[in-house]
Design a protein around this motif. Structure first.
Motif, PDB file in Angstrom:
ATOM      1  N   GLY A  77      12.952   7.604  -4.463  1.00 61.11           N
ATOM      2  CA  GLY A  77      12.756   6.257  -3.940  1.00 61.11           C
ATOM      3  C   GLY A  77      13.574   5.238  -4.718  1.00 61.11           C
ATOM      4  O   GLY A  77      14.601   5.556  -5.340  1.00 61.11           O
ATOM      5  N   GLY A  78      13.043   3.991  -4.705  1.00 55.69           N
ATOM      6  CA  GLY A  78      13.774   2.918  -5.329  1.00 55.69           C
ATOM      7  C   GLY A  78      14.027   3.117  -6.807  1.00 55.69           C
ATOM      8  O   GLY A  78      15.099   2.768  -7.311  1.00 55.69           O
ATOM      9  N   GLY A 120       7.073  -9.929   2.079  1.00 51.68           N
ATOM     10  CA  GLY A 120       6.430 -10.818   1.132  1.00 51.68           C
ATOM     11  C   GLY A 120       6.128 -10.161  -0.203  1.00 51.68           C
ATOM     12  O   GLY A 120       6.369 -10.725  -1.262  1.00 51.68           O
ATOM     13  N   GLU A 121       5.570  -8.967  -0.165  1.00 47.85           N
ATOM     14  CA  GLU A 121       5.337  -8.173  -1.368  1.00 47.85           C
ATOM     15  C   GLU A 121       5.343  -6.713  -0.947  1.00 47.85           C
ATOM     16  O   GLU A 121       5.193  -6.375   0.221  1.00 47.85           O
ATOM     17  N   GLY A 122       5.513  -5.829  -1.933  1.00 51.00           N
ATOM     18  CA  GLY A 122       5.544  -4.413  -1.611  1.00 51.00           C
ATOM     19  C   GLY A 122       6.218  -3.611  -2.703  1.00 51.00           C
ATOM     20  O   GLY A 122       6.327  -4.053  -3.854  1.00 51.00           O
ATOM     21  N   VAL A 123       6.675  -2.421  -2.337  1.00 51.20           N
ATOM     22  CA  VAL A 123       7.381  -1.542  -3.268  1.00 51.20           C
ATOM     23  C   VAL A 123       8.843  -1.969  -3.289  1.00 51.20           C
ATOM     24  O   VAL A 123       9.518  -1.927  -2.259  1.00 51.20           O
ATOM     25  N   ALA A 165       9.769  12.175  -8.078  1.00 53.42           N
ATOM     26  CA  ALA A 165       8.412  12.682  -7.898  1.00 53.42           C
ATOM     27  C   ALA A 165       7.572  11.743  -7.047  1.00 53.42           C
ATOM     28  O   ALA A 165       6.778  12.192  -6.201  1.00 53.42           O
ATOM     29  N   GLY A 166       7.716  10.425  -7.250  1.00 53.25           N
ATOM     30  CA  GLY A 166       6.901   9.474  -6.516  1.00 53.25           C
ATOM     31  C   GLY A 166       7.082   9.580  -5.014  1.00 53.25           C
ATOM     32  O   GLY A 166       6.125   9.452  -4.246  1.00 53.25           O
ATOM     33  N   THR A 167       8.332   9.816  -4.578  1.00 57.30           N
ATOM     34  CA  THR A 167       8.595   9.950  -3.148  1.00 57.30           C
ATOM     35  C   THR A 167       7.905  11.175  -2.572  1.00 57.30           C
ATOM     36  O   THR A 167       7.328  11.129  -1.477  1.00 57.30           O
ATOM     37  N   THR A 170       0.823  -1.220   0.000  1.00 60.52           N
ATOM     38  CA  THR A 170       0.000   0.000   0.000  1.00 60.52           C
ATOM     39  C   THR A 170       0.852   1.263   0.000  1.00 60.52           C
ATOM     40  O   THR A 170       0.319   2.369  -0.002  1.00 60.52           O
ATOM     41  N   GLY A 171       2.193   1.108   0.035  1.00 60.48           N
ATOM     42  CA  GLY A 171       3.080   2.259   0.036  1.00 60.48           C
ATOM     43  C   GLY A 171       3.503   2.737   1.405  1.00 60.48           C
ATOM     44  O   GLY A 171       4.221   3.736   1.532  1.00 60.48           O
ATOM     45  N   ASP A 172       3.097   2.050   2.474  1.00 65.13           N
ATOM     46  CA  ASP A 172       3.458   2.455   3.832  1.00 65.13           C
ATOM     47  C   ASP A 172       4.916   2.099   4.102  1.00 65.13           C
ATOM     48  O   ASP A 172       5.300   0.936   4.041  1.00 65.13           O
TER      49      ASP A 172
END
Length: 304
Positions: free
Chosen positions: A221-222, A247-250, A124-126, A95-97
């Protein structure tokens, strides 16, 4: 009275110089950019080449010198990046947390990296997702200039980096995008061609160097850190791994990789403990210099 010993005269104990603590050690490190600066700050190289304090120092002061002096001495033009991630390589949940994957010691480390930089770069995303302040608060030091790389012109002008006035901010946007005007003071907008060449990491670094910003921290970010890494312009990479599994995420670092392990990026690495987290510092500049030398192959090793 007869037979009583003569009273002994009080003697003062020799004065001792107090041990250098972590706060004073950090204040000294902030001024170090050359070996001469290091000597003036009270450091000297040992026989093993590692610099150490010449006076008694606390363990915290010793750790700071070992961890940050190579970066202090990296020169006026140095590009370094930082990411905090889970064991399985994610910098945020699905969820981006991202508050917070790593612990307090790593956040203090990040603020020290900011204090050693002229500019801190984020994508920009960050800024859209986290609305970061990008200032130095967890340690002594001056906040760097904040650079927002916004190729698509999608960052809202009400974000804190544009309105809080806490540090100078440079908003680099793709030419021809909507000309929203940030409301705070100390914000400059630079429009560049929106193609790959205009936003190429090396081109962006040349732009910053032309503004006197030679020591650059790429914070996130990444995607942004991965672009600078893949372009071969990073001198140092700091990756802090937290003992958590998502497990999953950004994802953190992602770029086209080699087909075989022989083509993997390898560089000298140092390891540090930050509370429960583990910091890996890759010396990519030395890695590139070594890659330019003829490589000796072990007997029986497959050809690349």
């Amino acid at each position: 009275m007869p037979g009583e010993p003569a009273p002994q005269q009080a003697t003062s104990a020799p004065s001792r110089r107090p041990a250098l603590d972590a706060d004073r050690a950090w204040d000294r490190l902030l001024s170090v950019r050359t070996p001469r600066d290091a000597e003036a700050a009270g450091l000297a190289p040992g026989a093993d080449g590692e610099w150490r304090w010449t006076q008694a120092a606390t363990p915290g002061a010793t750790r700071l010198a070992r961890r940050y002096l190579p970066l202090c001495l990296a020169g006026p033009h140095c590009v370094f990046a930082q990411l905090g991630q889970s064991v399985d390589g994610f910098i945020a949940t699905r969820t981006g947390d991202a508050n917070y994957i790593t612990g307090e010691e790593d956040r203090r480390h990040l603020h020290r990296l900011r204090a050693l930089a002229d500019a801190v770069v984020v994508g920009a995303g960050t800024v859209v997702a986290d609305d970061p302040r990008l200032t130095v608060r967890a340690c002594a030091g001056r906040s760097p200039a904040r650079v927002v790389v916004d190729r698509g012109g999608r960052v809202p002008p009400d974000r804190g980096v544009f309105t809080d006035g806490a540090a100078p901010t440079l908003w680099i946007r793709g030419a021809g995008r909507a000309a929203a005007r940030p409301g705070g003071d100390g914000v400059a907008t630079l429009e560049v061609p929106g193609d790959d060449e205009g936003f190429a990491p090396r081109r962006l670094l040349d732009t910053l160097a032309g503004r006197g910003l030679g020591r650059v921290l790429v914070e996130g970010g990444g995607v942004t850190v991965s672009r600078f890494l893949a372009a071969g312009v990073l001198d140092r990479l700091h990756v802090t791994v937290a003992p958590v599994i998502l497990g999953e995420g950004v994802p953190g670092l992602r770029f086209p990789g080699p087909d075989r392990m022989g083509g993997a990026l390898r560089a000298p690495v140092r390891r540090f403990t930050l509370g429960e987290d583990t910091l890996l510092e890759f010396d990519l500049r030395t890695g590139r210099e070594r890659a330019d030398l003829p490589q000796q192959q072990h007997t029986g090793a497959g050809q690349a």
